[in-house]
Scaffold this motif. Structure first.
Motif, mmCIF file in Angstrom:
data_model
loop_
_atom_site.group_PDB
_atom_site.id
_atom_site.type_symbol
_atom_site.label_atom_id
_atom_site.label_comp_id
_atom_site.label_asym_id
_atom_site.label_seq_id
_atom_site.Cartn_x
_atom_site.Cartn_y
_atom_site.Cartn_z
ATOM 1 N N TYR A 1 32.807 51.128 29.380
ATOM 2 C CA TYR A 1 32.538 52.428 28.785
ATOM 3 C C TYR A 1 33.097 53.471 29.743
ATOM 4 N N GLU B 1 33.618 59.749 20.685
ATOM 5 C CA GLU B 1 33.679 58.406 21.254
ATOM 6 C C GLU B 1 34.581 57.540 20.381
ATOM 7 N N ASN B 2 35.515 56.839 21.013
ATOM 8 C CA ASN B 2 36.433 55.965 20.296
ATOM 9 C C ASN B 2 36.389 54.561 20.870
ATOM 10 N N ARG B 3 36.549 53.584 19.982
ATOM 11 C CA ARG B 3 36.746 52.197 20.428
ATOM 12 C C ARG B 3 38.236 52.002 20.632
ATOM 13 N N ARG C 1 34.931 57.875 25.828
ATOM 14 C CA ARG C 1 34.303 59.114 25.371
ATOM 15 C C ARG C 1 35.052 60.292 25.974
ATOM 16 N N ARG D 1 35.012 44.621 24.788
ATOM 17 C CA ARG D 1 34.664 45.799 24.005
ATOM 18 C C ARG D 1 34.980 47.001 24.899
ATOM 19 N N ARG E 1 35.188 51.267 25.086
ATOM 20 C CA ARG E 1 34.862 52.554 24.480
ATOM 21 C C ARG E 1 35.302 53.670 25.423
#
Length: 157
Positions: A139, A95-97, A90, A86, A88
């Motif tokens: 992240y 915020e984008n995946r 920012r 996963r 992500r």
């Protein structure tokens, strides 16, 4: 950098520093085409010792000059499958995946902060054993340049 040794061998790292970034999977003299990876900088000998003790493949480069510390890092592979990763990103308030098609953007941005989880894969081949680090989740906070901040409201999308 702060490392938490979580259950199931997972490493949870806050305020990480990355180097040798190849999220895109570009071919170069150190990388086959399609192999996505990066290196997590291991900042202290104490952390390196604990990681090695737990079976992680910490690489150590000797100092370039007398009086410098050795450069220590953990190679991390990225494979997209049903287990992740996963991802992500920012940028400012957005915020984008990221997915397999867009993760390469991380190679070209200035990074302000990174938190990530790494999962182990323990292997045995012809009597040899080892542990490979795989990205489970990341992240990333992008450092915005002054123009991106100033003109973000003017964008048509």
């Amino acid at each position: 950098m702060h490392i938490t040794f979580a259950p199931r061998g997972i490493l949870q790292i806050d305020d990480a520093r990355l180097t040798f970034k190849n999220f895109e999977g570009r071919e170069d003299k150190f990388n086959r085409k399609g192999d996505r990876n990066f290196a997590l900088v291991v900042e202290s000998q104490e952390d390196a010792d604990r990681l090695v003790e737990d079976g992680w493949n910490v690489k150590i480069r000797p100092p370039r000059e007398e009086g410098e510390e050795p450069f220590m890092y953990l190679p991390v592979k990225i494979k997209f499958n049903d287990r992740g990763p996963r991802v992500r990103l920012r940028t400012g308030d957005v915020e984008n995946r990221l997915d397999e098609e867009t993760i390469g953007e991380l190679d070209y941005i200035d990074i302000l902060n990174v938190d990530l989880d790494i999962r182990p894969y323990d292997w045995e081949v012809n009597g040899k054993v080892g542990r490979t680090a795989y990205l489970q989740e990341i992240y990333v906070v992008q450092k915005e340049d002054r123009f991106a901040k100033k003109y973000s409201d003017d964008l048509p999308y």
